[in-house]
Design a protein around this motif. Sequence first.
Motif, PDB file in Angstrom:
ATOM      1  N   GLU A   1       0.830  -1.203   0.000  1.00 20.04           N
ATOM      2  CA  GLU A   1       0.000   0.000   0.000  1.00 20.04           C
ATOM      3  C   GLU A   1       0.868   1.258   0.000  1.00 20.04           C
ATOM      4  OE1 GLU A   1      -3.485  -0.019  -0.389  1.00 20.04           O
ATOM      5  OE2 GLU A   1      -2.784  -2.015  -0.948  1.00 20.04           O
ATOM      6  N   ARG A   2       0.229   2.425  -0.162  1.00 17.07           N
ATOM      7  CA  ARG A   2       0.983   3.622  -0.509  1.00 17.07           C
ATOM      8  C   ARG A   2       1.922   4.121   0.587  1.00 17.07           C
ATOM      9  NH1 ARG A   2      -4.230   6.167   0.192  1.00 17.07           N
ATOM     10  NH2 ARG A   2      -4.170   7.847   1.736  1.00 17.07           N
ATOM     11  N   TYR A   3       1.685   3.774   1.848  1.00 19.76           N
ATOM     12  CA  TYR A   3       2.553   4.221   2.923  1.00 19.76           C
ATOM     13  C   TYR A   3       3.378   3.088   3.520  1.00 19.76           C
ATOM     14  CZ  TYR A   3       0.138   8.718   2.838  1.00 19.76           C
ATOM     15  OH  TYR A   3      -0.362   9.930   2.459  1.00 19.76           O
ATOM     16  N   GLU A   4       3.571   2.028   2.750  1.00 18.83           N
ATOM     17  CA  GLU A   4       4.384   0.906   3.248  1.00 18.83           C
ATOM     18  C   GLU A   4       5.771   1.379   3.665  1.00 18.83           C
ATOM     19  OE1 GLU A   4       6.320  -3.320   1.676  1.00 18.83           O
ATOM     20  OE2 GLU A   4       5.148  -2.064   0.317  1.00 18.83           O
ATOM     21  N   ALA A   5       6.404   2.201   2.830  1.00 22.22           N
ATOM     22  CA  ALA A   5       7.755   2.671   3.137  1.00 22.22           C
ATOM     23  C   ALA A   5       7.769   3.554   4.384  1.00 22.22           C
ATOM     24  CB  ALA A   5       8.330   3.438   1.946  1.00 22.22           C
ATOM     25  N   VAL A   6       6.699   4.315   4.594  1.00 21.92           N
ATOM     26  CA  VAL A   6       6.605   5.170   5.774  1.00 21.92           C
ATOM     27  C   VAL A   6       6.582   4.318   7.037  1.00 21.92           C
ATOM     28  CG1 VAL A   6       5.208   6.910   6.958  1.00 21.92           C
ATOM     29  CG2 VAL A   6       5.428   6.963   4.467  1.00 21.92           C
ATOM     30  N   ALA A   7       5.849   3.215   6.988  1.00 23.12           N
ATOM     31  CA  ALA A   7       5.734   2.334   8.150  1.00 23.12           C
ATOM     32  C   ALA A   7       7.080   1.728   8.526  1.00 23.12           C
ATOM     33  CB  ALA A   7       4.729   1.226   7.875  1.00 23.12           C
ATOM     34  N   GLN A   8       7.951   1.540   7.523  1.00 24.62           N
ATOM     35  CA  GLN A   8       9.242   0.896   7.760  1.00 24.62           C
ATOM     36  C   GLN A   8      10.361   1.889   8.022  1.00 24.62           C
ATOM     37  OE1 GLN A   8       9.445  -2.520   7.759  1.00 24.62           O
ATOM     38  NE2 GLN A   8       7.255  -2.603   7.398  1.00 24.62           N
ATOM     39  N   ALA A   9      10.032   3.186   8.082  1.00 24.99           N
ATOM     40  CA  ALA A   9      11.073   4.219   8.176  1.00 24.99           C
ATOM     41  C   ALA A   9      11.915   4.116   9.440  1.00 24.99           C
ATOM     42  CB  ALA A   9      10.437   5.606   8.084  1.00 24.99           C
ATOM     43  N   ALA A  10      11.334   3.653  10.526  1.00 23.93           N
ATOM     44  CA  ALA A  10      12.075   3.568  11.789  1.00 23.93           C
ATOM     45  C   ALA A  10      12.618   2.165  12.052  1.00 23.93           C
ATOM     46  CB  ALA A  10      11.181   3.996  12.950  1.00 23.93           C
ATOM     47  N   GLY A  11      12.511   1.291  11.090  1.00 18.57           N
ATOM     48  CA  GLY A  11      12.981  -0.077  11.271  1.00 18.57           C
ATOM     49  C   GLY A  11      12.118  -1.046  10.495  1.00 18.57           C
ATOM     50  N   GLU A  12      12.759  -1.936   9.766  1.00 20.22           N
ATOM     51  CA  GLU A  12      12.023  -2.895   8.945  1.00 20.22           C
ATOM     52  C   GLU A  12      11.591  -4.085   9.787  1.00 20.22           C
ATOM     53  OE1 GLU A  12      12.527  -5.388   4.753  1.00 20.22           O
ATOM     54  OE2 GLU A  12      14.045  -3.922   5.387  1.00 20.22           O
ATOM     55  N   ALA A  13      10.343  -4.495   9.607  1.00 19.26           N
ATOM     56  CA  ALA A  13       9.828  -5.650  10.339  1.00 19.26           C
ATOM     57  C   ALA A  13      10.626  -6.897   9.982  1.00 19.26           C
ATOM     58  CB  ALA A  13       8.356  -5.855  10.023  1.00 19.26           C
ATOM     59  N   VAL A  14      10.865  -7.733  10.978  1.00 19.93           N
ATOM     60  CA  VAL A  14      11.616  -8.968  10.739  1.00 19.93           C
ATOM     61  C   VAL A  14      10.723 -10.067  10.197  1.00 19.93           C
ATOM     62  CG1 VAL A  14      13.365  -8.425  12.456  1.00 19.93           C
ATOM     63  CG2 VAL A  14      11.324  -9.695  13.145  1.00 19.93           C
ATOM     64  N   ASN A  15       9.411  -9.903  10.359  1.00 18.15           N
ATOM     65  CA  ASN A  15       8.476 -10.884   9.807  1.00 18.15           C
ATOM     66  C   ASN A  15       7.177 -10.191   9.421  1.00 18.15           C
ATOM     67  OD1 ASN A  15       7.730 -13.755   9.265  1.00 18.15           O
ATOM     68  ND2 ASN A  15       6.129 -13.307  10.747  1.00 18.15           N
ATOM     69  N   ARG A  16       6.632 -10.584   8.268  1.00 17.18           N
ATOM     70  CA  ARG A  16       5.363 -10.050   7.795  1.00 17.18           C
ATOM     71  C   ARG A  16       4.504 -11.219   7.332  1.00 17.18           C
ATOM     72  NH1 ARG A  16       6.789  -5.415   3.487  1.00 17.18           N
ATOM     73  NH2 ARG A  16       7.463  -7.246   2.339  1.00 17.18           N
ATOM     74  N   GLU A  17       3.273 -11.279   7.809  1.00 15.14           N
ATOM     75  CA  GLU A  17       2.378 -12.338   7.340  1.00 15.14           C
ATOM     76  C   GLU A  17       0.947 -11.837   7.266  1.00 15.14           C
ATOM     77  OE1 GLU A  17       1.241 -15.709   9.825  1.00 15.14           O
ATOM     78  OE2 GLU A  17       2.219 -14.768  11.536  1.00 15.14           O
ATOM     79  N   ARG A  18       0.214 -12.374   6.322  1.00 13.68           N
ATOM     80  CA  ARG A  18      -1.196 -12.017   6.185  1.00 13.68           C
ATOM     81  C   ARG A  18      -1.953 -12.507   7.411  1.00 13.68           C
ATOM     82  NH1 ARG A  18      -2.492 -10.175   1.149  1.00 13.68           N
ATOM     83  NH2 ARG A  18      -0.946 -10.580  -0.507  1.00 13.68           N
ATOM     84  N   ALA A  19      -2.989 -11.765   7.770  1.00 10.27           N
ATOM     85  CA  ALA A  19      -3.715 -12.096   8.997  1.00 10.27           C
ATOM     86  C   ALA A  19      -5.131 -11.546   8.938  1.00 10.27           C
ATOM     87  CB  ALA A  19      -2.983 -11.519  10.209  1.00 10.27           C
ATOM     88  N   THR A  20      -5.969 -12.002   9.853  1.00 12.37           N
ATOM     89  CA  THR A  20      -7.325 -11.485   9.996  1.00 12.37           C
ATOM     90  C   THR A  20      -7.571 -11.124  11.456  1.00 12.37           C
ATOM     91  OG1 THR A  20      -8.188 -13.743  10.235  1.00 12.37           O
ATOM     92  CG2 THR A  20      -8.314 -12.738   8.039  1.00 12.37           C
ATOM     93  N   LEU A  21      -8.452 -10.158  11.638  1.00  8.68           N
ATOM     94  CA  LEU A  21      -8.831  -9.682  12.963  1.00  8.68           C
ATOM     95  C   LEU A  21     -10.347  -9.740  13.045  1.00  8.68           C
ATOM     96  CD1 LEU A  21      -7.922  -8.264  15.632  1.00  8.68           C
ATOM     97  CD2 LEU A  21      -8.261  -6.102  14.427  1.00  8.68           C
ATOM     98  N   SER A  22     -10.887 -10.544  13.946  1.00  2.00           N
ATOM     99  CA  SER A  22     -12.331 -10.718  14.020  1.00  2.00           C
ATOM    100  C   SER A  22     -12.987  -9.675  14.919  1.00  2.00           C
ATOM    101  CB  SER A  22     -12.672 -12.122  14.541  1.00  2.00           C
ATOM    102  OG  SER A  22     -12.234 -12.266  15.874  1.00  2.00           O
TER     103      SER A  22
END
Length: 205
Positions: A55-76
């Motif tokens: 998404e358009r702000y993906e790079a913004v989210a990672q600006a302070a440090g890149e996540a070590v793991n990313r996985e698809r998920a759902t929130l009920s």
Amino acid sequence: KQCPVLTRQPGSPSCQTGRMTADPSAPLTASPTAPPRPHEQLHAVFMYGTLMPGERYEAVAQAAGEAVNRERATLSGHLLYDLRPEGYPALVAGGSGTVDGSTVQSSAVHGWILTYSAEQWPAALLHLDDLEGLHLTSPLYARTWTQACGAATGVQPVWVYLYARLERLEQPGCVAVPSGDWTAVADRHTVTPWPGEEAAPESPA
């Protein structure tokens, strides 16, 4: 791997959320629904909007440090809204919304779990809190912890940012997303202007 069923079945684990506001430095012992991790801090965040991978702000989210793991998920048990002209989503726990005159109940919201290392987490947390407007005089979002279902790892505790300006949900330009999937919003990459302004404030969620 498919995420577990999002409603409790007899004799099976539950993906229903256990939710409360919390201090990020506090151990996860505040709720009986929390997994037994009393000595570990929580370094995972459920992303559901403009900060998600792709998404358009993906790079913004990672600006302070890149996540070590990313996985698809759902929130009920949550409801996703598309806010216009803001151009970003609002997530609220429970409740119902209206789409084309029909009531939409809270359901599964689709997103990603981003997990940070213990070393990256303090800077990432401060950065994300700032992005989400936690410290504004009228906070834009509130960070709480809950449980999400990772596609590979199953149920786990995560931080999530819930929309805090609930009065906005009663105003024009707020539309429920019945699929719970921000990527299903066709014009999600278009940021439309506020009346009298050239561009809308770009506050990612």
